[in-house]
Design a protein around this motif. Sequence first.
Motif, mmCIF file in Angstrom:
data_model
loop_
_atom_site.group_PDB
_atom_site.id
_atom_site.type_symbol
_atom_site.label_atom_id
_atom_site.label_comp_id
_atom_site.label_asym_id
_atom_site.label_seq_id
_atom_site.Cartn_x
_atom_site.Cartn_y
_atom_site.Cartn_z
ATOM 1 N N THR A 57 0.843 -1.199 0.000
ATOM 2 C CA THR A 57 0.000 0.000 0.000
ATOM 3 C C THR A 57 0.878 1.249 0.000
ATOM 4 O O THR A 57 0.638 2.188 -0.758
ATOM 5 N N GLY B 88 2.515 1.909 -3.419
ATOM 6 C CA GLY B 88 1.617 2.332 -4.492
ATOM 7 C C GLY B 88 2.068 1.751 -5.816
ATOM 8 O O GLY B 88 3.220 1.348 -5.975
ATOM 9 N N GLY B 89 1.155 1.664 -6.758
ATOM 10 C CA GLY B 89 1.497 1.126 -8.064
ATOM 11 C C GLY B 89 1.750 -0.372 -8.067
ATOM 12 O O GLY B 89 2.266 -0.907 -9.038
ATOM 13 N N CYS B 90 1.411 -1.036 -6.988
ATOM 14 C CA CYS B 90 1.651 -2.473 -6.848
ATOM 15 C C CYS B 90 0.337 -3.245 -6.779
ATOM 16 O O CYS B 90 0.250 -4.277 -6.124
ATOM 17 N N GLU B 91 -0.679 -2.744 -7.453
ATOM 18 C CA GLU B 91 -2.004 -3.342 -7.328
ATOM 19 C C GLU B 91 -2.048 -4.808 -7.727
ATOM 20 O O GLU B 91 -2.706 -5.599 -7.043
ATOM 21 N N GLN C 189 0.298 -7.063 -7.367
ATOM 22 C CA GLN C 189 0.901 -7.795 -6.258
ATOM 23 C C GLN C 189 0.014 -7.718 -5.019
ATOM 24 O O GLN C 189 -0.116 -8.682 -4.269
ATOM 25 N N CYS D 2 0.286 6.324 4.787
ATOM 26 C CA CYS D 2 0.538 6.246 3.346
ATOM 27 C C CYS D 2 -0.233 7.285 2.549
ATOM 28 O O CYS D 2 0.098 7.527 1.398
ATOM 29 N N LYS E 282 -3.533 6.204 -1.645
ATOM 30 C CA LYS E 282 -2.960 4.852 -1.644
ATOM 31 C C LYS E 282 -3.853 3.884 -0.877
ATOM 32 O O LYS E 282 -4.039 2.733 -1.292
ATOM 33 N N ASN F 126 -6.796 3.046 -3.173
ATOM 34 C CA ASN F 126 -6.406 2.100 -4.217
ATOM 35 C C ASN F 126 -6.304 0.688 -3.655
ATOM 36 O O ASN F 126 -6.792 -0.281 -4.257
#
Length: 142
Positions: free
Chosen positions: A78, A81-84, A86, A115, A119, A122
């Motif tokens: 979290t 970020g940008g690791c949705e 995973q 965070c 984030k 998301n």
Amino acid sequence: MTDGTTANHSETRQDRFERGKAVLDRVDGESGRRVVDALTDISPELGHQVVSWAFGEIYARPGLPPRDRQLVTLGMLTALGGCEPQLEVHVNASLNVGLTAAEIVEALLHSAVYCGIPKALNATMVAKKVFAERGLLPVETG
């Protein structure tokens, strides 16, 4: 590594892979296998390292129970970020190792403090997708 803290120099690359595969199957199940399989035609070595190192060495260590490791992982993914993709695997893994949907939601809510709300939003939407797929909606929270 035999006990997660002491190197076993007679252990082979294949031994580490087999241990990691067993841990991966227990924690991530089908989601984890799909990730590794997706690497076969582009970077089989990365897939091997995910299994052997991440799961065969780190996840196999006795210092934290699997549910605690997953809470830490949810927080870190979290925060990054940008690791949705995973995060989706690890929300499933969190459920596999005994966290409840309500505990996952609470962990993601808590992450908003550290965070940021975007984030946390998301990550929560990723959790919602996983919960919907597993028939866990609506989530009862306190």
